[in-house]
Design a protein around this motif. Structure first.
Motif: not given
Length: 181
Positions: A84, A104, A108, A138, A142-144, A160, A162, A164-165
């Motif tokens: 990202d 993004t 973010e 975090q 959201r976790n990265y 970095w 994401d 989720d992605n």
């Protein structure tokens, strides 16, 4: 009895197929992270643009140097579909050059920018962070996945992702209730 046996056979075949698919995807993720690591390492091992920013150069030269570095980051970001953001942070002028994916959000990017600036300014934290490899951060619930590397001159590069992605392809695997087929 025959129907029960057939159902068990199909379930086992689906389970093996899902396991193989998961293993393949995890191997692909590992390979992508390794490729990004290699790119980041190439940025800090004699990269004239990053090294130039570590020294006092004229304003116009710094502008052109930052632009070349931005183009490099942007061009390479498109090669790493799961990433990202890529960035370079250089002392002494606190120059931050970044390339971010179009998926993004503004928030973010702002959160990540703040995190990066705090991480690189805290010497003890940054020493621990860049030696960790990829690690989880975090921000705003959201976790990265985050990677930070330090050059010999004191500048930083990183990436970095994401979480989720990164997990989107796994959402397409229908595992049913409790992981069953």
């Amino acid at each position: 009895y025959t129907n029960s046996y057939a159902i068990d056979v199909v379930r086992n075949q689906v389970a093996v197929s899902n396991k193989n698919l998961m293993s393949m995807y995890m191997g692909q993720i590992d390979k992508n992270l390794e490729d990004v690591d290699n790119y980041l390492i190439s940025l800090i091992t004699p990269n004239t643009d990053l090294q130039s920013l570590e020294y006092f150069i004229s304003e116009s030269e710094r502008y052109y140097t930052k632009n070349r570095l931005f183009i490099n980051l942007s061009k390479n970001l498109s090669s790493y579909k799961s990433v990202d953001g890529l960035f370079a942070y250089s002392f002494p002028n606190e120059d931050m050059i970044e390339a971010n994916s179009t998926r993004t959000t503004f928030d973010e990017r702002e959160n990540m920018r703040t995190y990066i600036q705090q991480a690189v300014k805290t010497k003890s934290a940054s020493l621990a962070l860049f030696s960790k490899g990829w690690y989880v951060v975090q921000l705003d619930e959201r976790n990265y996945l985050f990677r930070l590397l330090k050059s010999d001159g004191g500048s930083f590069v990183g990436a970095w992702i994401d979480f989720d992605n990164l997990m989107i392809p796994l959402n397409f695997i229908s595992l049913g209730e409790k992981g069953k087929a």
